[in-house]
Design an enzyme around this catalytic site. Structure first.
Site, PDB file in Angstrom:
ATOM      1  N   GLU A 193      10.381 -54.656  16.834  1.00  0.00           N
ATOM      2  CA  GLU A 193      10.318 -55.427  15.591  1.00  0.00           C
ATOM      3  C   GLU A 193      11.659 -56.108  15.336  1.00  0.00           C
ATOM      4  O   GLU A 193      12.600 -55.456  14.849  1.00  0.00           O
ATOM      5  CB  GLU A 193      10.027 -54.501  14.407  1.00  0.00           C
ATOM      6  CG  GLU A 193       8.711 -53.780  14.480  1.00  0.00           C
ATOM      7  CD  GLU A 193       8.239 -53.358  13.093  1.00  0.00           C
ATOM      8  OE1 GLU A 193       7.207 -53.869  12.658  1.00  0.00           O
ATOM      9  OE2 GLU A 193       8.909 -52.551  12.446  1.00  0.00           O
ATOM     10  N   HIS A 235      12.091 -46.957  11.477  1.00  0.00           N
ATOM     11  CA  HIS A 235      11.823 -48.317  11.003  1.00  0.00           C
ATOM     12  C   HIS A 235      13.131 -48.939  10.501  1.00  0.00           C
ATOM     13  O   HIS A 235      13.974 -48.248   9.923  1.00  0.00           O
ATOM     14  CB  HIS A 235      10.781 -48.282   9.885  1.00  0.00           C
ATOM     15  CG  HIS A 235      10.283 -49.637   9.522  1.00  0.00           C
ATOM     16  ND1 HIS A 235      11.002 -50.488   8.700  1.00  0.00           N
ATOM     17  CD2 HIS A 235       9.180 -50.316   9.898  1.00  0.00           C
ATOM     18  CE1 HIS A 235      10.332 -51.625   8.580  1.00  0.00           C
ATOM     19  NE2 HIS A 235       9.224 -51.544   9.293  1.00  0.00           N
TER      20      HIS A 235
HETATM   21  P1  PGA Z   1       5.564 -57.301   8.100  1.00  0.00           P
HETATM   22  O1  PGA Z   1       6.199 -55.865   8.370  1.00  0.00           O
HETATM   23  O2  PGA Z   1       4.266 -57.358   8.885  1.00  0.00           O
HETATM   24  O3  PGA Z   1       5.333 -57.335   6.615  1.00  0.00           O
HETATM   25  O4  PGA Z   1       6.526 -58.317   8.578  1.00  0.00           O
HETATM   26  C1  PGA Z   1       6.151 -55.265   9.625  1.00  0.00           C
HETATM   27  C2  PGA Z   1       6.859 -53.936   9.602  1.00  0.00           C
HETATM   28  O5  PGA Z   1       7.853 -53.811   8.872  1.00  0.00           O
HETATM   29  O6  PGA Z   1       6.457 -52.991  10.283  1.00  0.00           O
END
Ligand code: PGA
Length: 243
Positions: free
Chosen positions: A161, A89
């Site tokens: 992401e 992540h």
């Molecule tokens: P968020 O986070 O939905 O709060 O933007 C997503 C993530 O970090 O996986």
């Protein structure tokens, strides 16, 4: 994995005991789909494992076992019936300086222990603005998945992401997401010779934008942070996606 979408809730370090108790109280009587994966803070795992959805973690050790203070191994998680692990992540890359090489080792541990790794990749705001998204992503994919065979890669899920979309309320438009997700699948296909990779989108997903996101062409599900800590949000999204 079947062709149903995957909805993964990354609960980060958001919840305290009181919040966990009321959250679980509201979800435990509900027949949740197995395609819903909730990833709590590790200390709450035994409570979350009583839900009938799947349970995952937010991180895993890169070693198999032994003297690694503070770490939790993939094998230990497997023994507890944890089925998924988020790896790489951006918050771990940024705050804990995780490298692609460490992430590669974590994926190895997950696959050895029969846990599905959810590999997070994505560009920063700066990389996005300088038009480097695809280069960054290509390197992350190739380095993190180095040395795995086709069957192994088929057991990995990728979460795209954009770092600038996480927790910011900003979200790329559908054409941008489709373009990058299609590219991710092409790289995995052409370079790693694996033809069936599942790719999630993550970054500011909520019940307010799920209808728009559901129009995406190449996506296989979502990784949801903040809004997953609200059980009503989870139920709205489950309802929208799976019914
Ligand atoms: P968020 O986070 O939905 O709060 O933007 C997503 C993530 O970090 O996986």
């Amino acid at each position: 994995m079947n062709n149903k979408k995957l909805l993964v809730g990354n609960l980060k370090m958001y919840m305290d005991t009181r919040h966990v108790i009321s959250y679980l109280e509201n979800l435990k009587e509900i027949d949740l789909p197995k395609e819903l994966v909730l990833c709590p803070t590790n200390i709450y795992l035994p409570y979350f494992l009583e839900l009938n959805c799947n349970i995952g973690v937010q991180n895993v050790a890169y070693e198999e076992g032994g003297a690694y203070t503070g770490e939790v191994s993939a094998y230990q998680l497997h023994e507890m019936n944890v089925k998924y692990a988020i790896v790489g992540h951006s918050e771990r890359r940024i705050y804990f300086k995780e490298t692609n090489e460490e992430i590669n080792q974590k994926i190895r541990q997950c696959l050895n222990a029969n846990i599905v790794p959810i590999l997070c990749i994505g560009e920063t705001q700066e990389e996005f603005e300088s038009g480097n998204t695809k280069n960054v992503i290509r390197k992350q994919i190739i380095d993190c998945l180095f040395g795995f065979d086709e069957t192994e890669i088929n057991n990995v899920v990728i979460a795209y992401e954009p770092v600038w979309a996480i927790g910011s309320g900003k979200i790329p438009d559908n054409n941008q997401i489709d373009d990058v997700v299609k590219y991710i699948k092409e790289v995995v296909d052409n370079v790693l010779k694996c033809h069936d990779i599942n790719v999630l989108y993550g970054g500011s997903v909520s019940s307010k934008n799920i209808e728009t996101l559901e129009k995406l062409n190449y996506i296989n599900g979502y990784l949801i942070g903040k809004s997953a800590t609200d059980y009503q949000e989870i139920l709205k999204m489950v309802d929208f996606i799976f019914s």
